[in-house]
Write an enzyme that holds these catalytic residues in place. Sequence first.
Site: not given
Length: 405
Positions: A123, A200, A203, A226, A364
């Site tokens: 991203h 990261d 997700q 999220k 993104c």
Amino acid sequence: MTTDIKKIREEFPILNSRIGDRPLVYFDNTATSQTPQEVVESIAHLYEHTKANVHRGVHTLSQEATDLQEHTRRRVCEYINASGIEEIIFTRGTTEAINLVAASYGGAFFRDGDEVILTVMEHHANIVPWQLLQARHNIRLRVVDIDDEGNLDIEQYKSLFNERTVFASFCHISNVLGTVNPVKEMIAFAHSKGVPVLVDGAQASPHLKIDVRDLDADFYAFSSHKMYGPTGVGVLYGRRELLEKMPPWQGGGEMIKHVSFEKTTFADLPFKFEAGTPDFIDIAAFAKALDFIEKTGLDNIRAHEEDLLEYCTAEMMKIPGMRIFGTAPGKAAVISFLVGDIHPYDLGLLLDKMGIAVRTGHHCAQPLMDRFGIPGTVRASFAVYNTREEVDTFITALKRVISMF
Ligand code: PMP
């Protein structure tokens, strides 16, 4: 399972919305998931009963607000199995967490000629902060490629390490392809070369059990919004030894021990990295979102999402001209696709007219779009409250939209 999902849906009043004369089908969960009523109500309750700035007052309300914020810190610490609350830093989101590490760790410790390893599926939040550093240090970004299914090229990843490698930063799950990267193995390899790693987890945190000690991650970043939680809150987990040697990245109130014009000293962890008034109301409410996930059960969430993913993928593949980007084994419940030469924006717009919320564009992740030679995709992504009936509605709508071209 169906009855459970029905019950779960009752906790999300927004799912009863209508878009024009159609019921909403919300398939944009990768961008943000919806928030259960209990969390929403807790925010209102906090504004009504406990709004006072944290860490500053001796008065009762301020102490209550502080306790609630620090309760969430303990919850997050347990939730990701960190070794102590000083390793849990509240940020505005994943983006801010990665910027913090790039600016503080990278700014202090990188030197000209150093190399940072990223992947092509990152991203922009895990690309641009490292590029911004290039204004200060002449660092080089090395990028791991993928195969056509969306699996990372692990051999290439390993081959990129050399004596100039100082850091590696990659996503746990791709927000476009759904690929679940073998982060534990990747971290172990980086550590065998003495290189620290940031994961990261934007997700992964809504779908997988995150255990930062089992992963042996040095940094792990994620966002509340999220994870069925409020907006404006994120978490940076950092290994204590690293956080301790890193300089503060923003200055202001809360992050100091003592300030004078001659010399300022900084607060202990985690407050050294939390300048200014935090989003203490949403941080407090985030604990309720973690309660929701735990009550529902991550295994149940994942199993239900996998069922929708399998069902929807099979139905989509029956559509002539369908191309799905990201077919790695064990992928998460994200389907990025194109149909023939129809522009993703046109597909998204017409699907919206039928009540279906999907995301269109580059998500993104422009370098990943370039890798596939496409301008963007349409992306449908699922959460625990979605149903097979919604998938049917989506497939019918998709076929109708395609027939219009
Ligand atoms: N990384 C990934 C993989 C993401 O999917 C996102 C959100 N789309 C981000 C980082 C940025 O998260 P946030 O906007 O919450 O900071």
